[in-house]
Design a protein around this motif. Sequence first.
Motif, short mmCIF file in Angstrom:
data_model
loop_
_atom_site.label_atom_id
_atom_site.label_comp_id
_atom_site.label_asym_id
_atom_site.label_seq_id
_atom_site.Cartn_x
_atom_site.Cartn_y
_atom_site.Cartn_z
N GLU A 1 -2.04 15.70 -7.45
CA GLU A 1 -2.96 16.72 -6.95
C GLU A 1 -2.48 18.11 -7.36
O GLU A 1 -1.71 18.75 -6.66
N PRO A 2 -2.94 18.61 -8.51
CA PRO A 2 -2.60 19.99 -8.87
C PRO A 2 -3.54 20.97 -8.20
O PRO A 2 -4.71 20.69 -7.99
N ASP A 3 -3.01 22.12 -7.85
CA ASP A 3 -3.84 23.18 -7.28
C ASP A 3 -4.72 23.77 -8.38
O ASP A 3 -4.35 23.78 -9.55
N ALA A 4 -5.89 24.27 -7.98
CA ALA A 4 -6.81 24.84 -8.96
C ALA A 4 -6.23 26.07 -9.63
O ALA A 4 -6.56 26.38 -10.78
N LEU B 1 0.81 -1.21 0.00
CA LEU B 1 0.00 0.00 0.00
C LEU B 1 0.85 1.27 0.00
O LEU B 1 0.44 2.28 0.54
N ILE B 2 2.02 1.22 -0.58
CA ILE B 2 2.88 2.39 -0.64
C ILE B 2 2.29 3.38 -1.65
O ILE B 2 1.89 3.00 -2.74
N LYS B 3 2.24 4.62 -1.25
CA LYS B 3 1.72 5.67 -2.12
C LYS B 3 2.70 6.84 -2.13
O LYS B 3 3.28 7.18 -1.12
N ASN B 4 2.83 7.43 -3.28
CA ASN B 4 3.60 8.66 -3.42
C ASN B 4 2.65 9.74 -3.91
O ASN B 4 1.77 9.48 -4.72
N LYS B 5 2.87 10.95 -3.42
CA LYS B 5 1.98 12.05 -3.78
C LYS B 5 2.78 13.14 -4.47
O LYS B 5 3.78 13.63 -3.93
N VAL B 6 2.34 13.52 -5.65
CA VAL B 6 2.93 14.64 -6.39
C VAL B 6 1.89 15.74 -6.43
O VAL B 6 0.75 15.53 -6.85
N SER B 7 2.27 16.92 -5.98
CA SER B 7 1.34 18.04 -6.00
C SER B 7 2.02 19.25 -6.64
O SER B 7 3.24 19.36 -6.64
N ILE B 8 1.20 20.11 -7.20
CA ILE B 8 1.68 21.36 -7.80
C ILE B 8 0.87 22.48 -7.18
O ILE B 8 -0.36 22.45 -7.22
N ASP B 9 1.57 23.47 -6.61
CA ASP B 9 0.84 24.58 -6.00
C ASP B 9 0.60 25.69 -7.01
O ASP B 9 0.96 25.58 -8.18
N ARG C 1 3.94 10.37 -17.71
CA ARG C 1 3.63 9.48 -18.83
C ARG C 1 4.92 8.89 -19.42
O ARG C 1 5.00 7.70 -19.69
N ARG C 2 5.94 9.73 -19.62
CA ARG C 2 7.20 9.25 -20.19
C ARG C 2 7.89 8.25 -19.27
O ARG C 2 8.62 7.39 -19.74
N ALA C 3 7.71 8.41 -17.96
CA ALA C 3 8.34 7.49 -17.01
C ALA C 3 7.72 6.10 -17.08
O ALA C 3 8.35 5.12 -16.71
N GLY C 4 6.48 6.01 -17.55
CA GLY C 4 5.82 4.72 -17.67
C GLY C 4 5.00 4.33 -16.45
O GLY C 4 4.78 3.15 -16.21
N VAL C 5 4.54 5.31 -15.69
CA VAL C 5 3.74 5.03 -14.51
C VAL C 5 2.40 4.44 -14.93
O VAL C 5 1.72 4.96 -15.81
N LYS C 6 2.03 3.32 -14.31
CA LYS C 6 0.76 2.65 -14.62
C LYS C 6 -0.30 2.93 -13.57
O LYS C 6 -1.48 2.92 -13.87
N LYS C 7 0.12 3.15 -12.33
CA LYS C 7 -0.84 3.38 -11.25
C LYS C 7 -0.87 4.86 -10.91
O LYS C 7 -0.08 5.35 -10.12
N LEU C 8 -1.77 5.59 -11.56
CA LEU C 8 -1.88 7.03 -11.37
C LEU C 8 -3.29 7.36 -10.96
O LEU C 8 -4.26 6.88 -11.55
N GLY C 9 -3.42 8.20 -9.94
CA GLY C 9 -4.73 8.63 -9.49
C GLY C 9 -4.75 10.12 -9.26
O GLY C 9 -3.78 10.70 -8.76
#
Length: 144
Positions: free
Chosen positions: A108-111, A64-72, A126-134
Amino acid sequence: MALSLAQSDTAQMEHPMGEMNTTPLVDVMLVLLIMFILTIPIQTHSVGVDLPQGRIERSVDMNLIKNKVSIDADGLIRWNGAAIDRITLRQYLAASLRMPVEPELQFEPDAAARYVAVDEVLADIRRAGVKKLGFIGNERYAQF
């Protein structure tokens, strides 16, 4: 072509005067203009991302490891809360894909974030080949 008769003051003779009817010419030009507009290819800029369909049932033994990428709003990229640049993001994505079980990547991008910044990060993912994206945080936009 329409003809009209004009009288000359000096000669008092009738001379046919030819005037071109421009209505068919304008009609043909408008039809050609519409045809050219319809044949111009629509330019779309999109990044194709395969999103999971439906809910995924998790078993107890699943990682259940998750990584979070956000943009403010300022365009600052954060990986699990730490500010990073795009090169570091690419390195982190490559490292996470080398793990035995690919961790889920939550985006999670900021509005108020610029579309260009969000698009660049999505392209890197996309270029990295990530399959599990939410995408997370969209529930706050459910009510307008």
